[in-house]
Structures are given as structure tokens and as C-alpha cells.
Design a protein around this motif. Structure first.
Motif, PDB file in Angstrom:
ATOM      1  N   GLU A  98       0.818  -1.214   0.000  1.00 50.68           N
ATOM      2  CA  GLU A  98       0.000   0.000   0.000  1.00 50.68           C
ATOM      3  C   GLU A  98       0.851   1.263   0.000  1.00 50.68           C
ATOM      4  O   GLU A  98       0.333   2.362  -0.148  1.00 50.68           O
ATOM      5  CB  GLU A  98      -0.933   0.002   1.221  1.00 50.68           C
ATOM      6  CG  GLU A  98      -1.962  -1.109   1.164  1.00 50.68           C
ATOM      7  CD  GLU A  98      -2.737  -1.273   2.458  1.00 50.68           C
ATOM      8  OE1 GLU A  98      -2.332  -0.719   3.499  1.00 50.68           O
ATOM      9  OE2 GLU A  98      -3.756  -1.977   2.429  1.00 50.68           O
ATOM     10  N   MET A  99       2.158   1.100   0.165  1.00 55.00           N
ATOM     11  CA  MET A  99       3.063   2.256   0.094  1.00 55.00           C
ATOM     12  C   MET A  99       3.182   2.696  -1.361  1.00 55.00           C
ATOM     13  O   MET A  99       3.030   1.875  -2.272  1.00 55.00           O
ATOM     14  CB  MET A  99       4.455   1.881   0.629  1.00 55.00           C
ATOM     15  CG  MET A  99       4.478   1.524   2.089  1.00 55.00           C
ATOM     16  SD  MET A  99       6.124   1.000   2.636  1.00 55.00           S
ATOM     17  CE  MET A  99       6.914   2.602   2.874  1.00 55.00           C
ATOM     18  N   THR A 146       7.173  -4.883   6.918  1.00 58.38           N
ATOM     19  CA  THR A 146       6.340  -3.738   7.283  1.00 58.38           C
ATOM     20  C   THR A 146       6.977  -2.447   6.768  1.00 58.38           C
ATOM     21  O   THR A 146       8.192  -2.385   6.554  1.00 58.38           O
ATOM     22  CB  THR A 146       6.200  -3.612   8.818  1.00 58.38           C
ATOM     23  OG1 THR A 146       7.465  -3.257   9.377  1.00 58.38           O
ATOM     24  CG2 THR A 146       5.672  -4.900   9.444  1.00 58.38           C
ATOM     25  N   PRO A 147       6.163  -1.418   6.593  1.00 52.15           N
ATOM     26  CA  PRO A 147       6.721  -0.127   6.199  1.00 52.15           C
ATOM     27  C   PRO A 147       7.790   0.363   7.184  1.00 52.15           C
ATOM     28  O   PRO A 147       8.807   0.919   6.758  1.00 52.15           O
ATOM     29  CB  PRO A 147       5.499   0.797   6.187  1.00 52.15           C
ATOM     30  CG  PRO A 147       4.367  -0.110   5.829  1.00 52.15           C
ATOM     31  CD  PRO A 147       4.685  -1.385   6.569  1.00 52.15           C
ATOM     32  N   TYR A 196      14.716   3.770  -7.025  1.00 45.79           N
ATOM     33  CA  TYR A 196      13.906   4.989  -6.946  1.00 45.79           C
ATOM     34  C   TYR A 196      12.575   4.706  -6.244  1.00 45.79           C
ATOM     35  O   TYR A 196      12.102   5.505  -5.446  1.00 45.79           O
ATOM     36  CB  TYR A 196      13.603   5.546  -8.338  1.00 45.79           C
ATOM     37  CG  TYR A 196      14.734   6.177  -9.089  1.00 45.79           C
ATOM     38  CD1 TYR A 196      15.960   6.471  -8.499  1.00 45.79           C
ATOM     39  CD2 TYR A 196      14.575   6.507 -10.419  1.00 45.79           C
ATOM     40  CE1 TYR A 196      16.990   7.073  -9.219  1.00 45.79           C
ATOM     41  CE2 TYR A 196      15.588   7.110 -11.153  1.00 45.79           C
ATOM     42  CZ  TYR A 196      16.786   7.385 -10.548  1.00 45.79           C
ATOM     43  OH  TYR A 196      17.794   7.980 -11.272  1.00 45.79           O
ATOM     44  N   GLY A 197      11.975   3.580  -6.577  1.00 47.87           N
ATOM     45  CA  GLY A 197      10.682   3.229  -5.985  1.00 47.87           C
ATOM     46  C   GLY A 197      10.765   3.040  -4.481  1.00 47.87           C
ATOM     47  O   GLY A 197       9.881   3.483  -3.740  1.00 47.87           O
ATOM     48  N   LEU A 203       9.781   7.926   1.456  1.00 48.45           N
ATOM     49  CA  LEU A 203       9.432   9.345   1.566  1.00 48.45           C
ATOM     50  C   LEU A 203       7.937   9.607   1.372  1.00 48.45           C
ATOM     51  O   LEU A 203       7.483  10.745   1.525  1.00 48.45           O
ATOM     52  CB  LEU A 203      10.227  10.160   0.546  1.00 48.45           C
ATOM     53  CG  LEU A 203      11.738  10.170   0.720  1.00 48.45           C
ATOM     54  CD1 LEU A 203      12.397  10.919  -0.429  1.00 48.45           C
ATOM     55  CD2 LEU A 203      12.121  10.778   2.061  1.00 48.45           C
ATOM     56  N   ASP A 204       7.183   8.572   0.978  1.00 52.60           N
ATOM     57  CA  ASP A 204       5.748   8.670   0.707  1.00 52.60           C
ATOM     58  C   ASP A 204       5.450   9.640  -0.435  1.00 52.60           C
ATOM     59  O   ASP A 204       4.549  10.473  -0.349  1.00 52.60           O
ATOM     60  CB  ASP A 204       4.979   9.070   1.975  1.00 52.60           C
ATOM     61  CG  ASP A 204       3.472   8.855   1.823  1.00 52.60           C
ATOM     62  OD1 ASP A 204       3.069   7.921   1.092  1.00 52.60           O
ATOM     63  OD2 ASP A 204       2.696   9.632   2.419  1.00 52.60           O
ATOM     64  N   ILE A 205       6.256   9.508  -1.509  1.00 53.20           N
ATOM     65  CA  ILE A 205       6.023  10.301  -2.718  1.00 53.20           C
ATOM     66  C   ILE A 205       6.199   9.402  -3.942  1.00 53.20           C
ATOM     67  O   ILE A 205       6.924   8.414  -3.880  1.00 53.20           O
ATOM     68  CB  ILE A 205       6.992  11.503  -2.839  1.00 53.20           C
ATOM     69  CG1 ILE A 205       8.454  11.036  -2.907  1.00 53.20           C
ATOM     70  CG2 ILE A 205       6.761  12.501  -1.708  1.00 53.20           C
ATOM     71  CD1 ILE A 205       9.458  12.134  -3.204  1.00 53.20           C
ATOM     72  N   PRO A 206       5.541   9.742  -5.046  1.00 54.27           N
ATOM     73  CA  PRO A 206       5.802   8.995  -6.283  1.00 54.27           C
ATOM     74  C   PRO A 206       7.275   9.146  -6.664  1.00 54.27           C
ATOM     75  O   PRO A 206       7.858  10.217  -6.479  1.00 54.27           O
ATOM     76  CB  PRO A 206       4.906   9.673  -7.316  1.00 54.27           C
ATOM     77  CG  PRO A 206       3.845  10.363  -6.517  1.00 54.27           C
ATOM     78  CD  PRO A 206       4.518  10.769  -5.227  1.00 54.27           C
TER      79      PRO A 206
END
Length: 84
Positions: A5-6, A24-25, A54-55, A61-64
């Protein structure tokens, strides 16, 4: 929250992370981008590419991944280049 889900992490990469003991995250964040990538590359997928790197960073960082700064992308490219 499940790792899949990240941002940038789907079911396939969730499975790769699980295979190296990252479930886990929080575990991913604590280990960090480069170390998580090295574990995957050495233990699961020796063809892991720069886009995975990159992913992972984007997920932490919770960004695309496309929104990573040019500076950070450059650091990650240098890291990746030195693996080969």
C-alpha cells in the motif's frame, strides 16, 4: 498498512521485500533505501534495476518516484553505478 500500500510498491515488490525479511513499512524505513535494495539484489533479484531503487526511496518518503529530487536521483544513480 501493508508494504504494497506504500507508494511505488506493488505486490511483486512486496514479495521481494518479504523474501529478504522486510515485512512492514517501518522495517523498510529503518533499513533504508540502499540497504533494502542491496538485500533484494543479492538474495532475490540480481537484476534489480535503478527504478526499484527509486521506488524504494519514494516509498520511504511517501512520494511517487518521479517526484524525487534531482539531487537524490543523482545520489541513487551513483550508488547503483558503483554496484556494477
Amino acid at each position: 498498512m501493508k508494504i504494497s500500500e506504500m507508494k511505488n510498491i506493488g505486490v511483486v515488490n512486496e514479495e521481494k521485500l518479504a523474501q529478504v525479511g522486510i515485512n512492514t513499512p517501518d522495517e523498510l524505513r529503518k533499513l533504508g533505501t540502499e540497504q533494502a535494495f542491496l538485500k533484494i539484489r543479492h538474495l532475490v533479484d540480481d537484476g534489480a534495476c535503478l527504478h526499484l531503487l527509486y521506488g524504494l526511496e519514494g516509498a520511504i518518503l511517501d512520494i511517487p518516484k518521479r517526484e524525487l529530487s534531482e539531487r537524490r536521483k543523482s545520489e541513487l544513480r551513483d550508488f547503483f553505478r558503483h554496484l556494477n
